[in-house]
Design a protein around this motif. Sequence first.
Motif, PDB file in Angstrom:
ATOM      1  N   ASN A 114      39.864  31.133  43.347  1.00  0.00           N
ATOM      2  CA  ASN A 114      40.787  32.246  43.142  1.00  0.00           C
ATOM      3  C   ASN A 114      40.825  32.601  41.663  1.00  0.00           C
ATOM      4  O   ASN A 114      40.599  31.756  40.798  1.00  0.00           O
ATOM      5  N   ILE A 115      41.124  33.868  41.377  1.00  0.00           N
ATOM      6  CA  ILE A 115      41.087  34.371  40.009  1.00  0.00           C
ATOM      7  C   ILE A 115      42.184  33.746  39.150  1.00  0.00           C
ATOM      8  O   ILE A 115      41.978  33.471  37.964  1.00  0.00           O
ATOM      9  N   ALA A 116      43.342  33.489  39.737  1.00  0.00           N
ATOM     10  CA  ALA A 116      44.450  32.923  38.961  1.00  0.00           C
ATOM     11  C   ALA A 116      44.073  31.570  38.369  1.00  0.00           C
ATOM     12  O   ALA A 116      44.323  31.298  37.187  1.00  0.00           O
ATOM     13  N   ASP A 117      43.475  30.694  39.175  1.00  0.00           N
ATOM     14  CA  ASP A 117      43.090  29.371  38.669  1.00  0.00           C
ATOM     15  C   ASP A 117      41.918  29.471  37.689  1.00  0.00           C
ATOM     16  O   ASP A 117      41.828  28.680  36.739  1.00  0.00           O
ATOM     17  N   GLY A 119      35.828  49.392  47.302  1.00  0.00           N
ATOM     18  CA  GLY A 119      34.425  49.060  47.483  1.00  0.00           C
ATOM     19  C   GLY A 119      34.083  47.604  47.258  1.00  0.00           C
ATOM     20  O   GLY A 119      33.037  47.125  47.712  1.00  0.00           O
ATOM     21  N   LEU A 120      34.952  46.871  46.565  1.00  0.00           N
ATOM     22  CA  LEU A 120      34.637  45.484  46.224  1.00  0.00           C
ATOM     23  C   LEU A 120      34.576  44.584  47.454  1.00  0.00           C
ATOM     24  O   LEU A 120      33.834  43.592  47.478  1.00  0.00           O
ATOM     25  N   LEU A 124      36.656  38.216  46.570  1.00  0.00           N
ATOM     26  CA  LEU A 124      37.214  38.862  47.760  1.00  0.00           C
ATOM     27  C   LEU A 124      38.745  38.797  47.757  1.00  0.00           C
ATOM     28  O   LEU A 124      39.415  39.708  48.265  1.00  0.00           O
ATOM     29  N   GLY A 125      39.288  37.742  47.168  1.00  0.00           N
ATOM     30  CA  GLY A 125      40.740  37.676  47.011  1.00  0.00           C
ATOM     31  C   GLY A 125      41.235  38.768  46.068  1.00  0.00           C
ATOM     32  O   GLY A 125      42.258  39.416  46.326  1.00  0.00           O
ATOM     33  N   TRP A 126      40.481  39.004  45.002  1.00  0.00           N
ATOM     34  CA  TRP A 126      40.827  40.068  44.047  1.00  0.00           C
ATOM     35  C   TRP A 126      40.712  41.445  44.719  1.00  0.00           C
ATOM     36  O   TRP A 126      41.448  42.374  44.374  1.00  0.00           O
ATOM     37  N   ALA A 127      39.805  41.559  45.676  1.00  0.00           N
ATOM     38  CA  ALA A 127      39.560  42.839  46.348  1.00  0.00           C
ATOM     39  C   ALA A 127      40.653  43.218  47.335  1.00  0.00           C
ATOM     40  O   ALA A 127      40.708  44.371  47.787  1.00  0.00           O
TER      41      ALA A 127
END
Length: 300
Positions: free
Chosen positions: A100-103, A158-159, A224-227
């Motif tokens: 995940n982006i946060a970690d 689109g991501l 994909l979580g960011w998307a």
Amino acid sequence: MKLLTIALLGLSLFGCKKTHTTPSDYQETAKTKFITANGVNYAYRELGNNTGIPVLMISPLGSNMDDWDPAIINALAQKYKVILFDLPGEGASTGSTPDNIADMASSVTAFVHALGLPKVNLLGFSLGSFISQQIALTAPGIINKMILTGTGPKGAVGLSNLPALLAAGANLSAEENFLRFGFTSSNESLAKGKAAWSRIQQRVQDRDAAVSQASASAQVIAVLGWAQADANAAEELKTITQPVLIVQGKDDVPVPLGNAEFMAENIPNAQLIVYPDAAHAALFQYPTEFVQSVITFIEQ
């Protein structure tokens, strides 16, 4: 927000000045160092002997610190200290790659603190740009300025098509995928992509291992979580107070141009540069112009 659309200037891909003061200024030969933070032994390299606020490069999906274009890194190192590094579980860094982006952002912040740096200029490409945005939300104090390329906000349009794009290139070579993702189908763009690929392979000794399947899978999950659609995306962008330079290819497929335009409209102090006949790796297609834009942005 300022919108700058540049035309092809006819400059050589190798036009970035490459007169180096010491061997450590070369991406191709810089020594790999290690530093520990939160149980992770981070692999990194420092290029350039300049004092002041360094430029920290945050790599894109499936990449390590060897996958940056030397035409960009070596030129920036003439002006600033440039720091390349591997996220946890990537390249020569230990640990496991967060999904995940946060970690991921927390790991970058820990790395910066371990180096004892009060502030850095973040230069994030694709996945690296998502991480940079998250740092601006959770640890803004370490950021002087941000350069984001191949970028999009949370819920980027689109991501979420990334799995299909990856599947379409499953049987292609690494170079073929590099060209397919990063450049357009024009002869000129592909020729510049091939030249960039050749430059990236110039480091032979002490080269990082390719990103593992486990690490790559974690990165895809993070992207994909960011998307995922986020109703607060615009409001979060409005809270970013640091100056931001956004550089995007006009024909970016993984993260279409409209995402960068949306970010530039919502980040209070943002500039947007759009490169023509360029895709996701627009910075590698226009290294001379990109470096000059980064230097002008940091110095202004």
